[in-house]
Motif scaffolding. Structure first.
Motif, PDB file in Angstrom:
ATOM      1  N   ARG A 124       0.829  -1.212   0.000  1.00 60.33           N
ATOM      2  CA  ARG A 124       0.000   0.000   0.000  1.00 60.33           C
ATOM      3  C   ARG A 124       0.863   1.261   0.000  1.00 60.33           C
ATOM      4  O   ARG A 124       0.585   2.217  -0.718  1.00 60.33           O
ATOM      5  CB  ARG A 124      -0.914  -0.028   1.226  1.00 60.33           C
ATOM      6  CG  ARG A 124      -1.748   1.236   1.417  1.00 60.33           C
ATOM      7  CD  ARG A 124      -2.747   1.016   2.546  1.00 60.33           C
ATOM      8  NE  ARG A 124      -2.097   0.690   3.802  1.00 60.33           N
ATOM      9  CZ  ARG A 124      -1.683   1.613   4.684  1.00 60.33           C
ATOM     10  NH1 ARG A 124      -1.861   2.902   4.429  1.00 60.33           N
ATOM     11  NH2 ARG A 124      -1.121   1.249   5.816  1.00 60.33           N
ATOM     12  N   HIS A 125       1.914   1.273   0.794  1.00 61.47           N
ATOM     13  CA  HIS A 125       2.757   2.464   0.887  1.00 61.47           C
ATOM     14  C   HIS A 125       3.589   2.669  -0.375  1.00 61.47           C
ATOM     15  O   HIS A 125       3.858   3.811  -0.767  1.00 61.47           O
ATOM     16  CB  HIS A 125       3.663   2.364   2.109  1.00 61.47           C
ATOM     17  CG  HIS A 125       2.917   2.376   3.403  1.00 61.47           C
ATOM     18  ND1 HIS A 125       2.236   3.484   3.862  1.00 61.47           N
ATOM     19  CD2 HIS A 125       2.733   1.406   4.346  1.00 61.47           C
ATOM     20  CE1 HIS A 125       1.677   3.211   5.031  1.00 61.47           C
ATOM     21  NE2 HIS A 125       1.951   1.957   5.340  1.00 61.47           N
ATOM     22  N   HIS A 126       3.997   1.571  -1.003  1.00 64.44           N
ATOM     23  CA  HIS A 126       4.730   1.692  -2.258  1.00 64.44           C
ATOM     24  C   HIS A 126       3.839   2.321  -3.335  1.00 64.44           C
ATOM     25  O   HIS A 126       4.264   3.202  -4.092  1.00 64.44           O
ATOM     26  CB  HIS A 126       5.229   0.314  -2.708  1.00 64.44           C
ATOM     27  CG  HIS A 126       6.132   0.366  -3.896  1.00 64.44           C
ATOM     28  ND1 HIS A 126       6.530  -0.765  -4.579  1.00 64.44           N
ATOM     29  CD2 HIS A 126       6.718   1.417  -4.545  1.00 64.44           C
ATOM     30  CE1 HIS A 126       7.321  -0.414  -5.576  1.00 64.44           C
ATOM     31  NE2 HIS A 126       7.435   0.895  -5.595  1.00 64.44           N
ATOM     32  N   ALA A 137       1.326   4.308  -2.804  1.00 63.89           N
ATOM     33  CA  ALA A 137       1.130   5.714  -2.459  1.00 63.89           C
ATOM     34  C   ALA A 137       2.332   6.548  -2.854  1.00 63.89           C
ATOM     35  O   ALA A 137       2.199   7.694  -3.314  1.00 63.89           O
ATOM     36  CB  ALA A 137       0.872   5.840  -0.962  1.00 63.89           C
ATOM     37  N   LEU A 179       6.831   8.907   2.541  1.00 62.40           N
ATOM     38  CA  LEU A 179       6.211   7.760   1.884  1.00 62.40           C
ATOM     39  C   LEU A 179       7.246   6.700   1.532  1.00 62.40           C
ATOM     40  O   LEU A 179       6.967   5.496   1.614  1.00 62.40           O
ATOM     41  CB  LEU A 179       5.479   8.224   0.615  1.00 62.40           C
ATOM     42  CG  LEU A 179       4.239   9.098   0.833  1.00 62.40           C
ATOM     43  CD1 LEU A 179       3.772   9.700  -0.485  1.00 62.40           C
ATOM     44  CD2 LEU A 179       3.123   8.275   1.477  1.00 62.40           C
ATOM     45  N   ALA A 224       8.043   4.688   4.668  1.00 67.91           N
ATOM     46  CA  ALA A 224       6.948   3.759   4.971  1.00 67.91           C
ATOM     47  C   ALA A 224       6.955   2.574   4.010  1.00 67.91           C
ATOM     48  O   ALA A 224       6.705   1.427   4.411  1.00 67.91           O
ATOM     49  CB  ALA A 224       5.611   4.490   4.912  1.00 67.91           C
ATOM     50  N   ALA A 225       7.258   2.831   2.746  1.00 62.52           N
ATOM     51  CA  ALA A 225       7.303   1.759   1.753  1.00 62.52           C
ATOM     52  C   ALA A 225       8.459   0.800   2.028  1.00 62.52           C
ATOM     53  O   ALA A 225       8.324  -0.419   1.873  1.00 62.52           O
ATOM     54  CB  ALA A 225       7.436   2.347   0.348  1.00 62.52           C
ATOM     55  N   GLU A 285       7.567  -1.351   4.971  1.00 65.18           N
ATOM     56  CA  GLU A 285       6.575  -2.329   4.530  1.00 65.18           C
ATOM     57  C   GLU A 285       7.212  -3.449   3.721  1.00 65.18           C
ATOM     58  O   GLU A 285       6.915  -4.635   3.924  1.00 65.18           O
ATOM     59  CB  GLU A 285       5.524  -1.609   3.692  1.00 65.18           C
ATOM     60  CG  GLU A 285       4.391  -2.465   3.176  1.00 65.18           C
ATOM     61  CD  GLU A 285       3.433  -1.627   2.334  1.00 65.18           C
ATOM     62  OE1 GLU A 285       2.243  -1.603   2.667  1.00 65.18           O
ATOM     63  OE2 GLU A 285       3.895  -0.993   1.347  1.00 65.18           O
TER      64      GLU A 285
END
Length: 327
Positions: free
Chosen positions: A15-17, A19, A93, A96-97, A100
């Motif tokens: 999801r973070h990738h 975004a 972002l 976060a990616a 994740e």
């Protein structure tokens, strides 16, 4: 239009990738520039801090979900080449990616900085700080560790970065620890809490902002009038063993004390009769060593409130005490 993941890509984009890619694509649309133009711009926008230029092919891979999470340097170059801002959001972002995609942060079970008590807690928390930073390259961490004009390679060796990031060890000093945290993006306003955690885990004392508490932990052995360094926390089993040992030492001290004066007189007499002054000195040295041991035994028993004068020792059956002068 956002690129779609390729067939058979492993693992699937998180999801973070997604975004991150959406944010980068939106920046390119706002800039109205082609990849070739972005590559040209990266030659000038990245030269100031060593980000460097990137090719148009690399920039395309940054927003390709099938290529995995890009490296931080490429994301920074992409955003700066667009020239429309959004770098801070993009890096947030990206971190976060990375967290994740690596999937290691949860497995560390790292405590909050205020809950750090042991060296193991501290090691897990430092490794977690590295993971939350996106697990940047070790040289990047070292470069960001610089402070007050001291370069990062002086403050923080690469070997220390490697061991700390992989939970194989701890920095040797608080300065190294602070340098590692700076390299992981921890702000200065949080350093005080981290230093307190360092004091608790490594220096072995309870600390508050800017000073150490002089109050010892419950069950710690501390000489009166002295600040503990370090404070020792005893388990009930260890404390019971210590009390048993202290009682035995008190009995030993009571038995040995009457003999020391007699031994001193005997050493002087034997030294004078047999070998003269040299043997006399050797005998006195042995007596002095025994006296020092006796003083240590007595100090230990007093420290624990034991000994013949305390009234806490139970009567010992079968104990034999030589009278002074018995030899």
């Amino acid at each position: 239009m956002n690129p779609s993941p390729g067939r058979g890509s492993t693992p699937d984009p998180g999801r973070h990738h997604r975004a991150l890619v959406e944010h980068l694509v939106s920046l390119k649309k706002r800039s109205g520039r082609s990849y070739a133009r972005l590559a040209s711009n990266s030659r000038t926008t990245g030269s100031a801090d060593g980000t460097g230029s990137v090719s148009a092919t690399t920039l395309k891979r940054v927003v390709d979900l099938t290529q995995g999470v890009p490296v931080e340097r490429a994301v920074t170059a992409y955003v700066r080449a667009c020239g429309v801002g959004g770098e801070e959001n993009a890096l947030g972002l990206w971190r976060a990616a990375r967290v994740e995609s690596r999937g290691r942060l949860a497995g560390l079970r790292a405590p909050h900085v205020d809950s750090i008590r042991t060296r193991a807690d501290l090691a897990a928390a430092l490794a977690a700080a590295y993971e939350r930073a996106g697990a940047p390259a070790l040289r990047v961490v070292r470069a960001r560790a610089a402070d007050a004009g001291i370069p990062g390679d002086v403050l923080l060796p690469l070997s220390t970065v490697w061991r700390t990031a992989r939970r194989r060890g701890l920095p040797a000093t608080w300065k190294q620890c602070a340098a590692f945290l700076r390299g992981c993006g921890v702000s200065a306003r949080h350093m005080g809490r981290w230093e307190e955690a360092w004091e608790r885990a490594v220096a072995g004392r309870t600390a508050v902002r800017g000073r150490s508490l002089s109050r010892p932990a419950r069950g710690a052995l501390v000489r009166r009038g002295r600040t503990p360094s370090p404070v020792i926390n005893w388990t009930p089993e260890l404390e019971q063993s210590l009390m048993t040992l202290a009682k035995a030492l008190a009995i030993c001290a009571e038995d040995v004390k009457p003999k020391t004066d007699n031994m001193a007189r005997t050493a002087v007499m034997v030294g004078k009769v047999v070998c003269g002054l040299q043997l006399e000195r050797s005998g006195m040295a042995a007596v002095n060593a025994l006296s020092a041991l006796l003083r240590s035994l007595e100090a230990t028993t007093r420290l624990n409130g034991l000994g013949p004068s305390s009234g806490q020792l139970p009567p010992v059956q079968g104990r034999r005490t030589l009278a002074p002068g018995a030899g």
